[in-house]
Design a protein around this motif. Structure first.
Motif, PDB file in Angstrom:
ATOM      1  N   VAL A  60      26.001  15.318 -24.415  1.00 28.19           N
ATOM      2  CA  VAL A  60      24.984  16.182 -23.801  1.00 28.19           C
ATOM      3  C   VAL A  60      24.561  15.624 -22.452  1.00 28.19           C
ATOM      4  O   VAL A  60      24.446  16.351 -21.455  1.00 28.19           O
ATOM      5  CB  VAL A  60      23.768  16.342 -24.734  1.00 28.19           C
ATOM      6  CG1 VAL A  60      22.599  16.983 -23.994  1.00 28.19           C
ATOM      7  CG2 VAL A  60      24.142  17.179 -25.948  1.00 28.19           C
ATOM      8  N   ALA A  61      24.312  14.310 -22.384  1.00 25.60           N
ATOM      9  CA  ALA A  61      23.891  13.690 -21.126  1.00 25.60           C
ATOM     10  C   ALA A  61      24.975  13.802 -20.060  1.00 25.60           C
ATOM     11  O   ALA A  61      24.685  14.114 -18.885  1.00 25.60           O
ATOM     12  CB  ALA A  61      23.536  12.226 -21.366  1.00 25.60           C
TER      13      ALA A  61
ATOM     14  N   HIS B 207      27.359   7.889 -18.659  1.00 31.19           N
ATOM     15  CA  HIS B 207      28.031   7.614 -19.932  1.00 31.19           C
ATOM     16  C   HIS B 207      27.471   6.343 -20.566  1.00 31.19           C
ATOM     17  O   HIS B 207      27.372   5.308 -19.913  1.00 31.19           O
ATOM     18  CB  HIS B 207      29.529   7.465 -19.690  1.00 31.19           C
ATOM     19  CG  HIS B 207      30.307   6.959 -20.867  1.00 31.19           C
ATOM     20  ND1 HIS B 207      30.236   7.530 -22.119  1.00 31.19           N
ATOM     21  CD2 HIS B 207      31.182   5.926 -20.970  1.00 31.19           C
ATOM     22  CE1 HIS B 207      31.034   6.883 -22.944  1.00 31.19           C
ATOM     23  NE2 HIS B 207      31.620   5.908 -22.278  1.00 31.19           N
TER      24      HIS B 207
ATOM     25  N   ARG C 158      25.125   5.096 -27.282  1.00 29.96           N
ATOM     26  CA  ARG C 158      24.361   6.232 -27.799  1.00 29.96           C
ATOM     27  C   ARG C 158      25.147   6.958 -28.884  1.00 29.96           C
ATOM     28  O   ARG C 158      26.354   6.787 -29.009  1.00 29.96           O
ATOM     29  CB  ARG C 158      24.073   7.234 -26.661  1.00 29.96           C
ATOM     30  CG  ARG C 158      22.880   6.891 -25.819  1.00 29.96           C
ATOM     31  CD  ARG C 158      22.483   8.102 -24.977  1.00 29.96           C
ATOM     32  NE  ARG C 158      23.519   8.512 -24.062  1.00 29.96           N
ATOM     33  CZ  ARG C 158      23.340   8.687 -22.750  1.00 29.96           C
ATOM     34  NH1 ARG C 158      22.155   8.484 -22.213  1.00 29.96           N
ATOM     35  NH2 ARG C 158      24.328   9.073 -21.981  1.00 29.96           N
ATOM     36  N   ARG C 159      24.456   7.800 -29.634  1.00 31.91           N
ATOM     37  CA  ARG C 159      25.166   8.689 -30.555  1.00 31.91           C
ATOM     38  C   ARG C 159      26.098   9.578 -29.742  1.00 31.91           C
ATOM     39  O   ARG C 159      25.810   9.948 -28.603  1.00 31.91           O
ATOM     40  CB  ARG C 159      24.166   9.547 -31.337  1.00 31.91           C
ATOM     41  CG  ARG C 159      23.367   8.769 -32.367  1.00 31.91           C
ATOM     42  CD  ARG C 159      22.352   9.651 -33.106  1.00 31.91           C
ATOM     43  NE  ARG C 159      22.990  10.802 -33.744  1.00 31.91           N
ATOM     44  CZ  ARG C 159      22.827  12.066 -33.354  1.00 31.91           C
ATOM     45  NH1 ARG C 159      22.062  12.354 -32.305  1.00 31.91           N
ATOM     46  NH2 ARG C 159      23.408  13.047 -34.010  1.00 31.91           N
TER      47      ARG C 159
ATOM     48  N   ASP D 178      26.993  12.768 -29.865  1.00 33.72           N
ATOM     49  CA  ASP D 178      26.461  14.044 -29.387  1.00 33.72           C
ATOM     50  C   ASP D 178      25.485  13.850 -28.232  1.00 33.72           C
ATOM     51  O   ASP D 178      25.497  14.627 -27.266  1.00 33.72           O
ATOM     52  CB  ASP D 178      25.778  14.788 -30.533  1.00 33.72           C
ATOM     53  CG  ASP D 178      26.763  15.253 -31.595  1.00 33.72           C
ATOM     54  OD1 ASP D 178      27.959  15.366 -31.251  1.00 33.72           O
ATOM     55  OD2 ASP D 178      26.351  15.503 -32.736  1.00 33.72           O
ATOM     56  N   GLU D 179      24.654  12.831 -28.311  1.00 37.30           N
ATOM     57  CA  GLU D 179      23.697  12.579 -27.241  1.00 37.30           C
ATOM     58  C   GLU D 179      24.407  12.191 -25.949  1.00 37.30           C
ATOM     59  O   GLU D 179      24.023  12.619 -24.850  1.00 37.30           O
ATOM     60  CB  GLU D 179      22.721  11.475 -27.655  1.00 37.30           C
ATOM     61  CG  GLU D 179      21.798  11.865 -28.798  1.00 37.30           C
ATOM     62  CD  GLU D 179      20.929  10.707 -29.245  1.00 37.30           C
ATOM     63  OE1 GLU D 179      21.133   9.581 -28.738  1.00 37.30           O
ATOM     64  OE2 GLU D 179      20.052  10.919 -30.104  1.00 37.30           O
ATOM     65  N   ASP D 180      25.445  11.389 -26.081  1.00 39.19           N
ATOM     66  CA  ASP D 180      26.208  10.967 -24.908  1.00 39.19           C
ATOM     67  C   ASP D 180      26.884  12.170 -24.245  1.00 39.19           C
ATOM     68  O   ASP D 180      26.857  12.320 -23.020  1.00 39.19           O
ATOM     69  CB  ASP D 180      27.245   9.926 -25.314  1.00 39.19           C
ATOM     70  CG  ASP D 180      27.817   9.164 -24.134  1.00 39.19           C
ATOM     71  OD1 ASP D 180      27.124   9.030 -23.107  1.00 39.19           O
ATOM     72  OD2 ASP D 180      28.959   8.688 -24.238  1.00 39.19           O
TER      73      ASP D 180
END
Length: 528
Positions: free
Chosen positions: A414-415, A403, A407-408, A410-412
């Motif tokens: 997804v990761a 986490h 980050r943006r 959506d990127e967070d």
């Protein structure tokens, strides 16, 4: 229109009431100024009805396997019991007693007018010092109107309740100063409206919590309510009638807003006090208190907390895991063995996180629908919520490890989703009875090793079964093993498993966490 209910209508009633309270929850919270202006009456009523609805659904589910229909008496008793064990706050506790009174009469074949009368009587008896201009006045007016109606007693009850609600500011000065109607009474009117719709198929005229509220109170104006006790204490209590009578007298001397509801050995106790410990001790002397909830009221003096950009809300079982998640910055929702949180609790946690964006980790397959409902409800309040369908606490740990709030969003998400999905999970359990499993027949007392929810290993010794399960997990590779020990894990289990990994899997690291004493599962394993 028929003036009685059948089992299906009760089921519809619970569903419609829950839906209506979900829509109106925030508005009802906003007009909550009595007995404490803590802005949670709508939420408490929602949680109470949600527990009632879940109990009713359980009755119907039990009959589906036999292709039979449950009896009205069984359904209304389940509704009342569910409300009792899930009651929250002053108004939720009173609503539970109202439903208990209705269940008593409906279960015995009485009509709705008689059920409403019994409900109003029981609720008033449960409150140590009844006050007019509250939910009690609305309940009493509904019963009066139903009994005096020549026809259509239920719609008459709703009309009587609405008129009584409109009159509450003239009965209670704190409501008049704020320019609002009683929040608990508004919630009861919503529940009665759902009953009208369940019986007749037609909803009564819309009644918004703002219909008797000319304007929101200026937050800089004089407070509406006098300062009172510092704590709200609620617990379930197993005790006999005589012990409860003594408890009432003692709690009445300790604080105010005392409501004790229930019967037949199980009670829900609600009181506002300055000495929360003394209120709990009184329960211990009376019987066996459990599900103890203590809320501190003194939040008005605290500075307003700035809304965060992003937060993580996670369901966890065991104080050890909860500490771990909190250290990682997550807002936690407790889950006890056999007591999964309801969607209202998840919504409340999302609200408590006080962020514009929230990542929700249910950590349990069975909570998928509950978490989805909570996420949808939070979105209607303007919070951006992403639900990551974690099926185990070890998958949640993996998600938290990557986490990155900078980050943006959506990127967070997804990761975190990728990290959770790359983590296989396993757990140990002890069979309660003989049954067929995907690994063969198990006997009561056998140790079961489950991988991704399916039984993969059946053994007699917990440690040996854990070793076999770990080998199965690592047979397809892995770089990191996460072990979460439950309260029933044997001493030395983690040392044995860590040594086993070091000796047999040279490139694999191991990390161990204490899950807490209330974890029913002896061991959770995650492999990344």
């Amino acid at each position: 229109m028929p003036q009685s209910l059948d089992a299906s209508a009760v089921r519809d009633w619970c569903s419609l009431a829950l839906e209506s309270l979900g829509r109106e929850r925030e508005d009802i919270d906003a007009i909550n100024v009595y007995p404490v202006a803590d802005g949670d009456t709508g939420t408490n009523l929602y949680l109470t009805v949600e527990s009632a609805a879940q109990a009713v659904e359980a009755v119907f589910a039990a009959h589906e396997t036999g292709h039979t229909s449950p009896a009205l008496a069984d359904v209304v008793r389940a509704m009342a019991h569910g409300a009792l064990i899930g009651a929250r706050g002053n108004s939720g506790t009173i609503l539970a007693q109202l439903l208990r009174g209705m269940a008593e009469r409906l279960g015995d074949g009485d009509h709705l007018a008689g059920a409403l009368r019994r409900a109003a009587e029981l609720a008033r008896e449960a409150v140590a010092h009844p006050v007019e201009g509250t939910i009690l006045s609305v309940a009493g007016a509904a019963a009066d109107a139903a009994e005096n109606a020549p026809t259509d007693a239920l719609r008459a009850a709703y009309a009587g309740a609405r008129a009584a609600l409109d009159a509450t500011p003239g009965q209670l000065a704190v409501l008049a100063r704020a320019g609002v109607v009683d929040a608990g009474g508004q919630g009861l009117l919503t529940v009665l409206g759902a009953l009208v719709q369940a019986v007749s198929g037609e909803a009564p005229p819309a009644s918004s919590p703002a219909h008797a509220r000319p304007a929101r109170q200026d937050p800089t104006a004089e407070p509406c309510a006098d300062s009172g006790p510092a704590f709200e204490v609620i617990y379930l209590l197993e005790a006999d009638d005589e012990s409860v009578a003594r408890l009432r007298a003692r709690l009445d001397g300790l604080g105010d807003s005392l409501v004790v509801v229930g019967g037949d050995g199980l009670w829900n106790v609600h009181v506002h006090v300055d000495d929360a410990g003394a209120a709990v001790e009184a329960g211990v002397e009376a019987g066996r208190p459990y599900r103890i909830r203590i809320t501190h009221f003194d939040t008005a003096a605290a500075p307003a907390r700035e809304q965060a950009q992003r937060a993580v809300v996670a369901v966890v079982q065991g104080e050890g895991l909860a500490d771990l998640y909190r250290q990682a910055g997550a807002t936690t929702v407790p889950a006890r063995p056999g007591e999964p949180p309801a969607s209202g609790e998840l919504v409340e946690a999302i609200r408590r996180a006080h962020a514009r964006e929230v990542v929700l980790l249910p950590n349990d397959t069975s909570l998928r629908h509950t978490a989805a409902a909570a996420a949808e409800q939070a979105r209607t309040a303007g919070v951006r919520v992403a639900l990551i369908p974690t099926r185990s606490a070890v998958q949640g740990i993996a998600a938290l490890a990557v986490h990155a709030p900078d980050r943006r969003f959506d990127e967070d998400v997804v990761a975190m989703t990728a990290a959770a999905g790359a983590t296989r999970y396993a757990e140990l359990a002890v069979a309660e009875h003989r049954s067929w499993t995907s690994a063969g027949v198990c006997q009561a007392g056998d140790v079961l090793g489950l991988i991704d929810g399916d039984v993969a290993v059946i053994g007699e010794d917990l440690t040996e079964t854990a070793l076999t399960l770990l080998d199965r997990m690592l047979s397809s590779g892995g770089e990191l093993v996460t072990l979460v020990l439950g309260g029933t894990a044997p001493e030395g289990l983690s040392d044995r498993l860590e040594a086993h990994v070091r000796e047999g899997y040279l490139a694999v690291d191991t990390v161990t966490y204490e899950g807490g004493g209330d974890r029913a599962t002896p061991l959770l394993i995650g492999v990344e």
